[in-house]
Design an enzyme around this catalytic site. Structure first.
Site: not given
Length: 769
Positions: A41, A87, A131
């Site tokens: 991580r 993930h 967007y």
């Protein structure tokens, strides 16, 4: 411990109860979590410089064929594929990671090309992923180059339905080029970005000379190269030491630059001349990770708080390029002083830490977190690239062998074309017949049977022989490459030089952005000297509300107070003055007059500005005078002389000066004039004693010495005076008349005496004022 009764065995593993000590179980599980955080991580892999989330993002985009020449795809599609296939974490964290890869002010060499609002240097967030659109950059493709050439291992994903690469094998030195930061359990990493051309130059030097000195590497590798530019102002020695150990920090400043100025010196200094002697400063680059909007707010707040009285205004005139204009208070302001004050008061100067903590995957290391110096890091990365080079060569040899097998079979077929056609036409099972007659392998026979008729032309035979010769030559070169470490290093150097051409100093993306130059000696200046001097009247109420009225108003003027409150202290001062506030518990505090609230309202509680104990009261308030002395005494009659310079406190916690015991309080705080030579003390029993001032020690902290001896009660008041002028006090305590007693030699004794009754007319209050 009694044994737990056994029950019938169950296939469900959750039915099994494990009896284990709680601390051992907790320790074991937390260790698993910590290792997972470190290795999967927070820390980047040394080989490709990526964390798993970034690697999975780029891999998913590659699977979607989002190369630089393809059309953009919605970011939502990319995020959905990442969290669904590779993930299994929150979509917000994945999208944030993707946004960072696309921000040219966050990443030195962006790996994602964004379309839409991906945030800006002002600190505004990116638009929602529904967007925005994205695709890979050329740099990302270089980082992933070789994935189809057997260079890395592929691992199953979390659910076993897909596979993903362990690392990216590309030659692009992403770890140092783009840097990394992360916090794991018990460790962290912080790596700034660097210039690719310098990284390659240092690597080439290391390949040519494995025993190269660190100093030689630093001649080629100059230091950080941040996406937003700026200037690293540390010395070359300090920078070199940080990279030698892998730990350190850099002082990073914004840069002043005025390209429209006429004078070359003004251009470099960022000064724009406006005519009439007026000028303004222009900030063209800001420190890395400092939002421009936050920096402007800090400067504006410093102006509002009167911390920058030499600065009139700040304006943001930025477009695509940063342009922050600073307008000085007057043309007489020193530009260098203004710059130094901005570096001191705002984030125009920051520190960026260096912690080269990465996952080292050399043989036997097993992706172990390790802090490395620059040379060790480059050695490990070079070793990884050599390994990738070897794996690529072995994979290519396997492919060549397979193709040669087929080419040899095709050539045999062309040499015996008529017989091959006859076998195919006459035999029910031509494959085993061909294999037996021409000594073909199964793959060769199958390939011949699958040939098209158009491939039987004469030209095809010539092309096959040519291909065979080329494959044999390539095979020979690859075998020599695998046998010779020197050839491997030469090949790696050649590939690095080719990569360097795309990131050379004369290219737009390759030119160095951050200036490495040691700062000139800091201009020593006091922030107090920058405060605009103005007269004020300080008012402190009985309940501890403090304010400052502009100007020197009459001290007997009436002011409004909260109900039940009234005047405690009032005095004249200047905004440049410091106030000494003495508490009854013997602690002294310092307040700046420029920071006091105005007198339009009731002010503010002084306890919000200093850490005054709840059972302590304000005993005195006065203006600090440099070189002055104070007489300090407790209610128990112990005291000493303190120099005012020793009473200033740097923090709101103040400074403990008078040590008090047995419920005593500090009740005498009086300034001592230079001419004063004696001390007069009066007790609660109204007995007066006078002694020489030299008998009192000068101390910075303590209880002091006994001023007067008491059978009962304590000290009421004390004062210093000139013996020749006599001792004065206010008649009746009203302040209207003052009496001076010159014949006081009968009260003059050694310090610590009991004393005798004061002259007739001495106030019954036992106070000198």
């Amino acid at each position: 411990m009694s044994e737990t009764p056994t029950t019938e065995a169950s296939d469900d593993g959750f039915d099994a109860i494990v009896d284990a000590p709680f601390d051992a179980a907790l320790s074991e599980r937390y260790l698993v979590y910590a290792l997972s955080t470190i290795t999967a991580r927070s820390l980047p892999d040394l080989r490709d410089g990526l964390k798993p989330v970034h690697r999975r993002l780029l891999w998913a985009m590659r699977q979607l064929k989002l190369d630089p020449s393809s059309a953009f795809k919605k970011s939502a599609r990319v995020v959905g594929d990442v969290i669904g296939k590779y993930h299994p974490h929150g979509d917000a964290s994945v999208y944030d990671a993707m946004v960072r890869l696309a921000q040219d002010f966050a990443l030195r060499y962006p790996l994602v090309e964004g379309q839409g609002n991906f945030g800006n240097v002002d600190g505004d967030n990116a638009a929602a992923y529904r967007y925005t659109e994205a695709r890979l950059t050329k740099t990302a493709l270089e980082l992933m180059s070789g994935l189809d050439e057997g260079t890395v291992d592929f691992l199953p994903t979390y659910n076993g339905e897909e596979i993903e690469p362990e690392i990216f094998p590309g030659l692009f030195p992403n770890l140092l080029a783009n840097g990394a930061s992360g916090i794991a359990v018990g460790m962290a990493t912080s790596i700034p970005s660097h210039n690719v051309a310098e990284i390659i130059d240092a690597t080439l030097e290391l390949i040519d000379n494995p025993h190269v000195e660190h100093a030689r590497l630093m001649e080629l590798f100059h230091g950080p190269d941040f996406a937003t530019g700026g200037q690293v102002v540390d010395s070359a020695a300090a920078i070199a030491e940080a990279y030698r150990t892998g730990r350190g920090s850099f002082r990073l400043r914004g840069r002043f630059h005025a390209p429209e100025a006429k004078d070359p010196g003004d251009i470099e200094a960022g000064i724009e001349r406006l005519g009439g002697g007026q000028w303004q400063l222009v900030i063209s680059e800001i420190p890395y990770q400092v939002p421009k909007g936050k920096l402007i707010e800090q400067i504006a707040q410093a102006i509002a708080d009167r911390k920058l009285p030499i600065l009139e205004d700040v304006r943001d005139e930025s477009d695509e390029a940063i342009r922050i204009v600073l307008v000085p208070k007057s043309r007489n302001v020193d530009p260098e002083l203004l710059k130094e004050s901005l570096f001191k008061l705002t984030d125009l100067e920051t520190r960026f830490s260096l912690n080269l903590n990465v996952l080292d995957a050399r043989p036997g290391m097993g992706r172990t977190p390790m802090v490395m110096g620059l040379k060790e890091l480059l050695e490990s990365w070079t070793f990884a690239q050599i390994d990738i080079l070897q794996r690529r060569a072995k994979h290519r040899l396997e492919q060549i062998e397979k193709r040669l097998e087929l080419v040899r079979g095709y050539i045999i077929a062309f040499l015996n074309l008529d017989r091959v056609i006859e076998i195919i036409r006459t035999e029910d099972e031509p494959k085993p017949v061909m294999m037996a007659e021409f000594e073909l392998t199964d793959r060769q026979a199958e390939a011949i049977l699958n040939m098209r008729l158009r491939s039987l032309r004469k030209l095809e035979e010539m092309q096959l022989r040519k291909e065979q010769d080329e494959l044999l030559a390539e095979q020979d070169e690859l075998e020599k490459l695998l046998e010779s470490p020197a050839r491997q290093r030469t090949r790696l150097k050649k590939d690095l030089r080719n990569l360097r051409k795309d990131y050379a100093e004369d290219t737009l993306i390759g030119r160095r952005r951050t200036l490495i130059a040691e700062a000139a000696p800091t201009i020593e200046f006091s922030m107090d000297a920058m405060i605009e001097k103005a007269p004020v009247t300080v008012i402190l109420s009985q309940k501890g509300w403090i304010r400052a009225a502009s100007g020197h108003v009459p001290l007997d003027q009436e002011f409004k107070y909260k109900e039940g409150d009234g005047l405690a202290f009032i005095l004249h001062a200047q905004t440049t003055d410091k106030l000494l506030l003495a508490a009854s518990d013997g602690r002294f505090f310092t307040l700046g007059c420029d920071k006091l609230p105005g007198a339009r309202g009731f002010g503010e509680p002084v306890r919000t500005m200093i850490d005054l104990e709840s059972d302590a009261n304000v005993a005195a308030l006065m203006v600090h005078r440099a070189g002055g002395k104070l007489l300090l005494a407790s209610s128990l009659g112990k005291g000493f002389v303190a120099e005012t310079s020793e009473l200033l406190a740097e923090t709101r916690k103040g400074r403990q000066v008078v040590n008090l015991k047995d419920g005593a309080k500090l009740n005498v705080i009086r300034p001592i004039a230079e001419s004063h030579d004696h001390v007069a003390c009066v007790g609660d029993n109204r007995k007066l004693v006078v002694f020489n001032l030299e008998e009192l020690p000068i101390m910075a902290r303590g209880q002091g010495v006994q001023l007067q001896r008491f059978r009962d009660g304590g000290l009421s008041d004390a004062i210093t005076f000139v013996l020749a002028d006599g001792l004065s006090w206010q008649m009746g305590g009203s302040g209207e008349r003052t009496r001076t007693e010159t014949e006081i030699r009968m009260w003059k004794v050694a310090r610590g005496a009991a004393g005798r009754m004061p002259p007739q007319g001495f106030p019954k209050s036992g106070r000198f004022d």
